[in-house]
Design an enzyme around this catalytic site. Structure first.
Site: not given
Length: 381
Positions: A71, A326
């Site tokens: 992604g 993240c």
């Protein structure tokens, strides 16, 4: 101690059928898909077979699917390539304040390069409207990049409505669909997007493989330089085992399977909310007033520090998170909750993300509830 995994928003376990397919490919197919000999042609056929399966799941054309490492690369490619290719037409880009770091940090880099980025605010439900996009849309806007579904709250953005709004404008439209792909029914034509990013590891596929949908007719310079793979858009020998694993994960998620999973996740969330209510524990579902996916439950447990709660639950065998994976190792307040409620709001340090997925059962959820209530009562004293 048997652990209970409730962090599927971060990553998911691979489905056994995905592992089986990848093992088969790694054991029997080693040719380079770009080679013209028999082994190469065999690999190329399997590559294109997987591409077609993924394209069909989005109502896209096969050649509109470009495989990437995940992604983050897909988001970066769509945004950076558009900015650099269209700089002569304008330098204005629109995004939201609650995007994934893969988008926000790319925007930050573009600002350093002289681009102007408008960050749309969200309301307390974590949502925004097509009208809010229209209010800031300009003649020199070259790109609008908005996520389909927020990775911390599960709130959906009205992508199809925004696509209709942009249909008469020259700006390209990108959506980060990493959290939505595989659960929501996505049709790139109905959504009106020019780019769509997705990754395999959020849908029980392997890590290190994703794709970028690029609408037919869009010509952008490649982000990387090398060979002529992936329509000359993404050089490098393709990860065939990962791509086949990705396609297998997509095949498993039929409309019936998706509906079954979403119903289960809805039930899990209801059990948690009922238990908290019955125990008279003050809580709020962040984003619960908006249109959202049931696979993410962002809980604001009032007065309970989320770092302590996370640590105690981890010791009790429960795996979940505060926010985006993240931002691992970062105990700063969630930028998503700050955008919803404002900086310094107590929810930003008192909220946990519970995310459901493959393998979770009612028995696990009941055990999680038991341990959650125990820890909350202990910390609340």
């Amino acid at each position: 101690m048997e652990r209970i995994y409730l962090d599927h928003g971060a990553t998911t376990p691979m489905h056994p059928l995905v592992i089986e397919k990848m093992t088969e490919i790694m054991a029997t197919v080693f040719g380079n898909p770009s080679s013209i000999h028999q082994q190469g042609r065999q690999a190329h056929g399997l590559l294109e077979e997987a591409r077609s399966k993924i394209a069909n799941s989005l109502n896209a054309n096969d050649h509109e699917i470009i495989f990437t490492s995940g992604g983050t690369e897909s988001d970066n490619s769509a945004i950076m390539q558009t900015a650099h290719a269209r700089v002569a037409e304008g330098k204005h880009i629109i995004t939201s304040a609650v995007e994934h770091p893969a988008v926000l940090n790319t925007m930050k880099e573009l600002v350093h390069q002289g681009f102007e980025v408008t960050y749309l605010p969200v309301n307390e439900a974590g949502g925004l409207t097509a009208e809010s996009v229209a209010e800031v849309l300009r003649e020199d806007t070259i790109l609008v990049s908005l996520m389909s579904l927020n990775n911390e709250t599960g709130v959906r953005f009205p992508i199809a409505e925004i696509g209709q709004l942009l249909a008469g404008h020259s700006a390209y439209f990108h959506t980060d669909a990493v959290q939505a792909f595989g659960l929501d029914e996505l049709d790139v034509k109905a959504l009106g997007v020019d780019f769509l990013s997705a990754t395999a590891h959020k849908i029980n596929g392997p890590k290190g493989i994703g794709f970028l949908y690029i609408r037919d007719g869009i010509s952008l310079p490649a982000l990387l330089h090398g060979g002529e793979q992936e329509e000359k858009r993404r050089p490098g020998t393709e990860n065939l085992a990962g791509i086949q694993g990705f396609a297998t994960a997509v095949e498993i998620l039929t409309p019936v399977e998706k509906a079954k999973r979403l119903a289960a996740y809805e039930h899990f969330g209801l059990l948690i909310k009922e238990a908290l209510t019955e125990a008279e524990i003050p809580f709020v579902i962040n984003g619960g007033q908006g249109e959202k996916s049931p696979h993410i439950l962002n809980l604001w447990l009032k007065g309970i520090p989320n770092d302590l709660l996370l640590m105690h639950l981890d010791l009790q065998g429960i795996s979940l998170s505060i926010g985006s994976a993240c931002t691992a190792g970062n105990v700063e307040p969630s930028h998503v909750l700050e955008a919803m409620y404002g900086k310094g709001h107590p929810s930003t340090k008192e909220s946990l993300r519970v995310s459901f997925g493959l393998g979770n059962t009612v028995a696990e959820i009941e055990l999680f509830i038991e341990r959650l209530l125990e820890v909350v009562h202990r910390l609340g004293k």
